[in-house]
Motif scaffolding. Structure first.
Motif, short mmCIF file in Angstrom:
data_model
loop_
_atom_site.label_atom_id
_atom_site.label_comp_id
_atom_site.label_asym_id
_atom_site.label_seq_id
_atom_site.Cartn_x
_atom_site.Cartn_y
_atom_site.Cartn_z
N GLU A 1 0.85 -1.19 0.00
CA GLU A 1 0.00 0.00 0.00
C GLU A 1 0.89 1.24 0.00
O GLU A 1 1.73 1.42 0.88
CB GLU A 1 -0.90 0.01 1.24
N ALA A 2 0.71 2.08 -1.03
CA ALA A 2 1.46 3.34 -1.15
C ALA A 2 2.97 3.10 -1.03
O ALA A 2 3.69 3.91 -0.43
CB ALA A 2 0.99 4.34 -0.09
N GLY A 3 3.45 2.01 -1.60
CA GLY A 3 4.88 1.73 -1.62
C GLY A 3 5.41 1.04 -0.38
O GLY A 3 6.62 0.84 -0.26
N TRP A 4 4.51 0.65 0.53
CA TRP A 4 4.92 -0.02 1.76
C TRP A 4 4.47 -1.48 1.73
O TRP A 4 3.33 -1.78 1.39
CB TRP A 4 4.31 0.65 2.99
N LEU A 5 5.36 -2.38 2.12
CA LEU A 5 5.02 -3.78 2.33
C LEU A 5 4.53 -3.91 3.77
O LEU A 5 5.23 -3.56 4.72
CB LEU A 5 6.25 -4.66 2.10
N LEU A 6 3.30 -4.44 3.94
CA LEU A 6 2.63 -4.40 5.23
C LEU A 6 2.65 -5.76 5.93
O LEU A 6 2.47 -6.79 5.30
CB LEU A 6 1.16 -3.99 5.03
N GLY A 7 2.86 -5.71 7.26
CA GLY A 7 2.68 -6.91 8.06
C GLY A 7 3.86 -7.21 8.96
O GLY A 7 4.98 -6.74 8.74
#
Length: 396
Positions: free
Chosen positions: A106-112
């Motif tokens: 999301e928006a260039g971020w890898l989440l988790g």
């Protein structure tokens, strides 16, 4: 960007991210989740690409990691890339703005959880090993990739199993893939940890006679430890952090009507080259002697040593730190070498005589907290820096 420091192409970066996403979507919280699924993702990926790897087992034959080994075609030293694939717990999941095992972008971020620490690094290191496989005849020594679990427990089971594995080549140095682009950790304070057991006669809290219970004696010992003088940062030395003593836990007593006969204190001392484990124990024993002289009882205070690790710090020219810092400079980055306050696997390795770096990776947020995420725009540069450092060490 130096012409000699080529970034991976877009397809390579996408492949790294896709593997990291699969790892994040397999919960691997230390001491909570089964590590089989997350290590299974890596085993499948490595097997598909024909990369030699094997499982590592620790105490009670528990699965604690994978070891990838890429031998070069010429004699030389072996070097290790290390990234943990177990994680911190999620904490309050209702406080997260996305699922902790998301793996989405999301928006260039890898989440988790694990995006920053350190599943993205694990995916990157696997790809670097794959890059080297076709050119092993040109390389001296070899590269190992340690994909360890049991790291966030503080047991460092994967690293310990690798060191104890008689079939594994002992590395000349290790680069640990913690995140953050501004610093390379090249040192850390050591530690001396012990449980102090304070005794006293038990008694009724309502007794007409004065009873100094174990908790009161322990509280006095805490005051003595807090007041103890430790040296400051070492004058004229490059190790600029001072030692530190903390009482981190106190356990004793039950209910209200009995003054207890035992109280346990956890004591954590962070050590330096000028104030080592022997100095830490001497200081603690001095405080105990004062306690037992001022508030004497029949049973003396006991010390149960839990752990001791040495401090470490690489010199400017010592490998693998020099290779990593030089590769970062060639990428046009300003990266500072840092000696860290907390301990890390580098201290464990230092105790084995193995130099290590801890940390150089993509920018991140929420490490060990809520909404952990890793920024992906810098991944091609971080990838290129590690690849360049490894090739330099292997003579490629």
């Amino acid at each position: 960007m130096s012409e000699n420091l080529q970034q991976p192409d877009k397809a390579r970066v996408v492949s790294v991210v896709e593997l990291a996403q699969e790892l994040i979507r397999r919960p691997s919280r230390a001491g909570i989740d089964d590590y089989g699924p997350v290590l299974g993702v890596l085993e499948d990926w490595l097997t598909t690409r024909g990369l030699p790897h094997r499982r590592l087992h620790g105490d009670s034959n528990a699965l604690v990691g994978l070891l990838v080994e890429i031998p070069g075609g010429r004699p030389g030293k072996w070097w290790t890339l290390d990234a943990c694939v177990d994680t911190a717990p999620y904490g309050d999941e209702s406080a997260w703005s996305f699922p902790p095992a998301s793996g989405d972008i999301e928006a260039g971020w890898l989440l988790g959880r694990g995006a920053a620490d350190s599943k993205l690094a694990a995916a990157m290191f696997c790809h670097i090993a794959e890059d080297l496989a076709p050119r092993v005849s040109q390389l001296s020594g070899g590269l190992a990739v340690l994909l360890d679990v049991d790291e966030h427990t503080g047991n460092f089971g994967g690293a310990r199993a690798c060191l104890a594995d008689g079939a594994a080549v002992r590395p000349a140095g290790v680069m640990i893939g913690y995140p953050g682009m501004e610093e390379v950790v090249v040192g850390g304070r050591g530690l001396w940890r012990a449980v102090l057991t304070v005794h006293a006669p038990s008694g009724h809290s309502g007794s007409s006679r004065t009873v100094v219970g174990a908790i009161s004696r322990a509280a006095h010992l805490v005051r003595l430890l807090d007041a103890a003088e430790l040296p400051g940062a070492e004058d004229g030395a490059e190790f600029l952090l001072p030692p530190k003593l903390s009482v981190t836990a106190c356990h004793g007593g039950q209910g209200f009507s009995v003054t207890p006969d035992r109280c346990d204190l956890n004591v954590d001392v962070r050590t330096t080259p000028g104030f080592d484990a022997h100095d830490a124990e001497t200081l603690v024993r001095k405080a105990i002697a004062e306690l037992d002289a001022e508030l004497p009882v029949q049973s003396p205070t006991e010390i149960s040593l839990v752990a001791t690790w040495p401090p470490f710090q690489l010199t400017d020219t010592e490998q693998p730190g020099a290779a990593l810092l030089n590769a970062a400079a060639e990428a046009g980055l300003t990266v500072r070498p840092k000696t860290a306050g907390p301990s890390n696997i580098g201290n464990l390795l230092a105790g084995e005589g193995i130099p290590a770096t801890a940390g150089f990776g993509v920018p991140y947020e929420g490490l060990h907290g809520i909404d952990e995420r890793a920024h992906l725009a810098e991944l091609p540069t971080v990838y290129a820096v590690y690849q360049r450092a490894v090739l330099g060490l292997l003579g490629g």
